[in-house]
Write a protein that holds these residues in place. Structure first.
Motif, mmCIF file in Angstrom:
data_model
loop_
_atom_site.group_PDB
_atom_site.id
_atom_site.type_symbol
_atom_site.label_atom_id
_atom_site.label_comp_id
_atom_site.label_asym_id
_atom_site.label_seq_id
_atom_site.Cartn_x
_atom_site.Cartn_y
_atom_site.Cartn_z
ATOM 1 N N THR A 39 0.900 -1.190 0.190
ATOM 2 C CA THR A 39 0.024 0.119 0.106
ATOM 3 C C THR A 39 1.307 1.042 0.110
ATOM 4 O O THR A 39 2.161 1.507 0.230
ATOM 5 C CB THR A 39 -1.196 0.137 1.212
ATOM 6 N N GLY A 40 0.331 1.865 -0.792
ATOM 7 C CA GLY A 40 1.112 3.516 -0.496
ATOM 8 C C GLY A 40 0.413 4.934 -1.418
ATOM 9 O O GLY A 40 -0.688 4.539 -2.369
ATOM 10 N N GLU A 41 0.759 5.824 -0.979
ATOM 11 C CA GLU A 41 0.345 7.267 -2.415
ATOM 12 C C GLU A 41 1.151 7.032 -3.500
ATOM 13 O O GLU A 41 1.371 5.985 -4.141
ATOM 14 C CB GLU A 41 0.328 8.234 -1.871
ATOM 15 N N SER A 42 -0.045 7.499 -4.418
ATOM 16 C CA SER A 42 0.159 7.907 -5.508
ATOM 17 C C SER A 42 1.702 7.871 -6.005
ATOM 18 O O SER A 42 1.874 8.877 -5.660
ATOM 19 C CB SER A 42 -0.296 8.861 -6.997
ATOM 20 N N GLY A 43 2.503 7.017 -7.463
ATOM 21 C CA GLY A 43 3.371 8.059 -7.515
ATOM 22 C C GLY A 43 4.627 7.435 -6.652
ATOM 23 O O GLY A 43 5.664 7.715 -6.765
ATOM 24 N N LYS A 46 4.767 1.594 -6.800
ATOM 25 C CA LYS A 46 4.182 0.470 -6.120
ATOM 26 C C LYS A 46 4.046 -0.615 -7.669
ATOM 27 O O LYS A 46 4.632 -1.256 -7.916
ATOM 28 C CB LYS A 46 2.411 0.989 -5.976
ATOM 29 N N THR A 47 3.904 0.436 -8.728
ATOM 30 C CA THR A 47 3.812 -0.908 -9.709
ATOM 31 C C THR A 47 5.042 -1.027 -10.444
ATOM 32 O O THR A 47 5.685 -1.843 -11.331
ATOM 33 C CB THR A 47 3.134 0.035 -11.335
ATOM 34 N N ARG A 48 6.330 0.126 -10.656
ATOM 35 C CA ARG A 48 7.790 -0.443 -10.720
ATOM 36 C C ARG A 48 8.043 -1.829 -9.934
ATOM 37 O O ARG A 48 8.865 -2.482 -10.413
ATOM 38 C CB ARG A 48 8.940 0.797 -10.700
ATOM 39 N N LEU A 49 7.833 -1.084 -8.639
ATOM 40 C CA LEU A 49 8.363 -2.429 -7.395
ATOM 41 C C LEU A 49 7.339 -4.164 -8.157
ATOM 42 O O LEU A 49 7.885 -5.491 -7.780
ATOM 43 C CB LEU A 49 7.568 -2.078 -5.341
ATOM 44 N N PHE A 241 8.240 8.873 -8.037
ATOM 45 C CA PHE A 241 7.927 10.112 -9.829
ATOM 46 C C PHE A 241 7.779 11.837 -9.859
ATOM 47 O O PHE A 241 7.857 11.597 -10.442
ATOM 48 C CB PHE A 241 5.470 9.567 -9.899
ATOM 49 N N VAL A 242 7.512 11.607 -8.407
ATOM 50 C CA VAL A 242 7.722 13.210 -8.339
ATOM 51 C C VAL A 242 9.095 13.908 -8.389
ATOM 52 O O VAL A 242 9.142 14.254 -9.124
ATOM 53 C CB VAL A 242 7.197 13.974 -7.058
ATOM 54 N N ILE A 243 9.658 13.301 -7.837
ATOM 55 C CA ILE A 243 11.528 13.407 -8.031
ATOM 56 C C ILE A 243 11.564 12.886 -9.350
ATOM 57 O O ILE A 243 12.424 13.787 -9.892
ATOM 58 C CB ILE A 243 12.486 11.869 -6.828
ATOM 59 N N ILE A 264 -2.316 16.439 -11.657
ATOM 60 C CA ILE A 264 -2.024 15.401 -10.685
ATOM 61 C C ILE A 264 -2.334 15.771 -9.424
ATOM 62 O O ILE A 264 -3.431 15.411 -8.993
ATOM 63 C CB ILE A 264 -0.751 14.150 -10.615
ATOM 64 N N PHE A 265 -1.915 17.002 -9.067
ATOM 65 C CA PHE A 265 -2.228 17.589 -7.624
ATOM 66 C C PHE A 265 -3.725 18.251 -7.625
ATOM 67 O O PHE A 265 -4.537 17.289 -6.275
ATOM 68 C CB PHE A 265 -1.304 18.453 -6.432
#
Length: 964
Positions: A39-43, A46-49, A241-243, A264-265
């Motif tokens: 679980t975690g916020e957008s960006g 998670k998908t990369r992992l 993602f933001v980084i 997004i924000f």
């Protein structure tokens, strides 16, 4: 949410990847169902992992099915499973049997019709179909965006993970945390699954600062500047993602915020309920953390409605709530929202903040008040608050914050309204704060503005201040000229003249020009005799005179002057004068006079005294650094580490930390903790604004020593050459240490044959050594004694370039034995033994020397030196075990002594005791205020001495020796 993930490395997730792999396919998961939900916020990645872990699982031989849920509710039953099967079928090329099973299951879905056996029968058929696909291999189902999972897939997950089918399955799924609000059906599913022993729910946190910088640098293609790294960290909040988006903007030279991030924000904020929307806007305009009571005053909502609104903002991952208040999860939200409010709306928010803070009982929040009144368009009300905030920061020695507030006050003073402002006073305070916080260029610029505002010839006081700032900025020659101008100024009062002479003497002292420093110190003391309340000038001048006399003439006279200075400071009662007197007395004892034991006592006593006076963080840290250096030289390294831990509790910063970092670095170099030593040296180089030879040369000497242990002899050479070029110091002690390192680097290069010897460098080093010898001939006996020890090392290192001379190394060992410096003595014995073995003579003597050096090196914990001794002994087939007269081996248990820990140092015993408690290296490091890497070095040394290979074996010995 992805952003060109293939172009950026996976950073900061290695441990998590291993944890998930172990949970799904490790020994604990063998033969049973298992699941991990990320679980975690957008960006947050998670998908990369999911992709990274999926690739690793395939490499382990697992069958991996990957699908994603659709944001269309229950309109497409079992969509992620169907998608995963189609993808898997498309990728199959060689396994005909598996392909047949996949297509059979897909056909089963196509032929499925409603029937009396219902959903349960469908789930059973799906389970059997997946079993055929697996063919006895581990099967892993990876599902992305599980927050949008359809009802049928939810039921399938519960069915399979509960073990109701005949399939052994692992599930890896990602869930967007901010979507699980209210009565979201997946919340209930996760609640049920958490009860299963083989299910884990892991929250994927944002990256830490170091990982943020690493990821950004990888995207940009170069190391980021400190300012750029800080900006990326503050704006991204560690969201990968933001980084990446911010880093690409940096790389491509784009200013501002990309439309992708902005949209997004904004979408996330717009999805909030009305009051939660207002809460986020208010926190974005506030100074974090925004306390709950303050937010209530600003928004004027009923308490229940405010709590519900804040809870919604936290649940949507826009705010973080803590005991001290609310913060934005990403500072980018503030940037986005700043453009969404009308100017009148923004100023109104800031006005309500300022009014609420003004009306609050108790202590005023001056810094916040100044900020909010300024942004509310009220400079006349912001200015007094900015001045008060600066004064409060100075009272707490927060000079960086004070500088910021004084600078803000100067800007506000441009439009003070009805207020009368003394700009001269503002400039004086702003310049002094800039000087104290290390903003030297800014301090000098403000001083020039002050001189222009006053007009006419610069005053004596202005010359003195400019000289102080120039000296702190490392521009010593210009500082000396300014002090000379101050002494010649027509308006120079007796007090100013005494102050200028005393500070000039201290400057010359720090430059190592002891003769000049002594002359100016005598002048300052003579001038101070006719000035009331000149304790500060007396202490500064006495320090310089004491050093000058001790180094060049009479050590006893120098000591007497320093002790008188301490008495003078104590009588006057000025805390900084007392601290300065203790500092220079301890420096004198541990430096030129080489009275190390007394110097350590004075330094530690002085640290206690200045802590009582409220100066523990600054002067106390420097005094403890002197104690650490003294303990290092006499071989009490474990005790030195304890003093390091005590000093670190002060949380020193800026220039006050330089001495401590250098002292800790000496220990790290000795222990062989290369990473920690390099980190400290880099920190010192950053903090050191050309702070005189007394810092620059020790820094470069340590850098040279570290490079030699790393086998980088060319780097060691360059460090020494830089020290010789940049220094004009008369301090023969630090120069002789630097020259030894230079000659040792050439000798190591010759021995290793990795780098050619530089004959020009050798000639230059020998010339400097001769010059040091001539200068030290006229110095006081204690100074000559220390210098002679280093010169003995220099002569012996030169002999290594043309057949090492064992007699020269014997002289060096004797010199350092006489001074009670065990480390250089052990090093000299190593080289003496090496020279004897190279000549194939006196092998027994060489063996004895190696054993003596080994015993000392082990006792100190000097890992690199111990390793080199061991290597030489191994090549020469020399036993390093020392036989006592009774035939026992030194350091090993005997019938008379069953203490198996006798060979361990005091620090190693402490570490072993914590190992036996079951603590990890990281936990031990936190307990003892030592880096995790250093703990690893200690543990390795413990294993070697106890002749064990595991922590369990070492713990058993610890417990065996401490029963009862």
């Amino acid at each position: 949410m992805a952003s060109d993930v293939d172009t950026a490395p996976l950073v900061g997730r290695a441990e998590l990847v291993q944890t998930v792999r172990s949970a799904l396919l490790g020994d604990g998961a063998h033969g049973q169902t298992a699941a991990v939900f990320l679980t975690g916020e957008s960006g947050v990645g998670k998908t990369r992992l999911l992709g990274e872990i999926g690739d690793r699982l395939r490499e382990q031989g697992a069958v991996v099915l990957t699908g994603s849920c659709l944001d269309i509710g229950d309109a497409s039953p079992l969509h992620p499973l169907l998608q995963a099967l189609r993808r898997f079928d498309a990728d199959l090329s060689t396994r005909a049997r598996t392909s047949s099973a996949v297509r059979g299951l897909l056909q089963m879905f196509a032929d499925e019709t409603a029937g009396p056996d219902g959903a349960g029968a469908l789930l059973e058929r799906v389970s059997r179909g997946l079993h055929l696909i697996a063919e006895g291999r581990p099967l892993v189902l990876i599902l992305d965006d599980l927050q949008w999972v359809d009802r049928s897939t939810r039921q399938l997950l519960l069915y399979l993970l509960a073990g109701l089918g005949d399939l052994q399955l692992s599930v890896l799924a990602a869930v967007r945390a901010e979507s699980l609000q209210g009565a979201h059906p997946l919340r209930r599913v996760l609640t049920e699954l958490r009860r299963l022993r083989t299910v884990r729910v892991l929250d994927l946190a944002p990256l830490g600062r170091a990982d943020t910088e690493e990821l950004a640098a990888a995207v940009v293609g170069r190391t980021l500047s400190a300012e750029a790294a800080e900006q990326v960290w503050q704006r991204s909040g560690g969201n990968p993602f933001v980084i990446e988006e911010l880093a690409r903007d940096l790389r491509d030279g784009r200013d501002g915020l990309s439309e992708t991030l902005r949209e997004i924000f904004l979408d996330r904020v717009d999805a909030l309920p009305q009051h939660a929307h207002a809460v986020v806007h208010a926190v974005a305009a506030g100074v974090e953390p925004v306390q709950h009571w303050l937010l209530a005053q600003v928004l004027r909502l009923p308490e229940d409605e405010l709590i519900d609104a804040a809870r919604a903002a936290v649940a949507h991952r826009l705010l973080v709530g803590a005991d001290d208040g609310y913060r934005l999860r990403h500072r980018l939200v503030a940037e986005v929202l700043a453009h969404e409010l009308l100017p009148a709306e923004r100023s109104g928010l800031h006005r309500r903040y300022a009014e609420a803070l003004t009306a609050a009982p108790g202590e005023l929040h001056q810094a916040r008040l100044a900020h909010h009144w300024r942004l509310a368009g009220e400079p006349a009300r912001a200015l007094p608050a900015a001045v008060a905030a600066a004064q409060e920061a100075e009272r707490l020695h927060g000079y960086a914050e004070a500088h910021r507030h004084w600078s803000a006050a100067l800007q506000l003073a441009a439009d003070p309204g009805p207020l009368t402002v003394d700009r001269v006073e503002l400039l004086e305070n702003a310049a002094e704060a800039a000087h104290h916080c290390g903003e030297h260029a800014r301090a000098l610029a403000l001083l020039e503005e002050l001189a222009a505002l006053r007009g006419g010839e610069p005053s004596c006081a202005l010359h003195i201040r400019r000289a102080r700032y120039l000296a702190a900025a490392g521009r010593s020659a210009l500082a000396e000229e300014e002090y000379q101008r101050a002494l010649k100024a027509a308006d120079c009062s007796p007090r100013d003249r005494a102050a200028a002479a005393a500070r000039l003497a201290e400057l010359l002292l720090h430059l190592g020009r002891y003769a000049d420093a002594g002359e100016r110190a005598r002048e300052a003391l003579a001038l101070a005799e006719n000035v009331e309340g000149s304790a500060t000038e007396v202490v500064l001048a006495s320090s310089a005179l004491g050093f000058s006399d001790a180094c060049l003439e009479d050590p006893d006279a120098g000591l007497a002057v320093m002790r008188d200075a301490l008495d003078t400071a104590e009588r006057a009662g000025q805390p900084e004068d007392v601290a300065c007197a203790y500092l220079h007395l301890a420096e004198l004892l541990t430096g030129p006079l080489n009275i190390l034991e007394e110097g350590v006592v004075v330094a530690r006593r002085g640290a206690e005294r200045v802590a009582e006076l409220g100066l523990g963080r600054t002067w106390g840290t420097r005094l403890l650094a002197i104690a650490i250096n003294g303990l290092f030289r006499v071989g009490q390294w474990a005790e030195a580490e304890k003093v390091v831990a005590a000093a670190l509790r002060h949380r020193p910063s800026g220039a006050d930390a330089v001495e401590l970092l250098l002292a800790r670095c000496r220990l790290s170099v000795g222990y062989g903790d290369i990473e920690a030593a390099g980190r400290d040296l880099d920190a010192v180089a950053t903090l050191l604004a050309g702070g005189g030879a007394r810092h620059v040369i020790p820094l470069l000497t340590l850098r040279s020593g570290l490079a030699m242990w790393e086998g980088r002899h060319d780097v060691a050479r360059l460090a020494v050459q830089r020290g010789l070029t940049e220094s004009r110091s008369d301090d023969v002690m630090i120069l002789s240490a630097l020259v030894w390192h230079g000659l040792r680097a050439e000798a190591e290069a010759h021995a290793s044959r990795t780098v050619d010897v530089d004959p020009t460098a050798v000639r230059r080093l020998r010339d400097v050594a001769d010059r040091v010898a001539r200068k030290s001939a006229g110095a006081a006996r204690p100074v000559r004694s220390v210098v002679e020890g280093f010169l003995a090392l220099c002569a012996a290192e030169v002999s290594r370039l043309d057949g090492s001379d064992p007699e020269l190394w014997a002289v060096s060992a004797a010199e350092w034995d006489r001074r009670n410096h065990p480390y250089p003595a052990a090093y000299s014995r190593l080289r003496q033994a090496e020279a004897l073995l190279a000549r194939r003579s006196r092998v027994a003597t060489a063996g004895k020397l190696l054993r003596e050096a080994y015993h000392v090196a082990q006792g100190l914990g000097a890992v690199p030196l111990t390793s080199e001794i061991r290597e030489l002994a191994g090549r020469a087939r020399v036993s390093l075990e020392q036989r006592e007269p009774n035939g026992a081996t030194r350091g090993a248990p005997t019938e008379e002594s069953d203490d198996e820990l006798a060979a361990l140092t005091a620090r190693e015993r402490e570490v072993l005791a914590l190992v036996a408690e079951g603590l990890t290296n990281k936990e031990i490091g936190q307990r003892l205020f030592i880096s995790e890497r250093t703990i690893g070095v200690h543990v390795s040394h413990i294993f070697d001495k106890l002749q064990v290979r595991t922590r369990v074996q070492a713990s058993a010995i610890q417990l065996r020796n401490h029963r009862g």
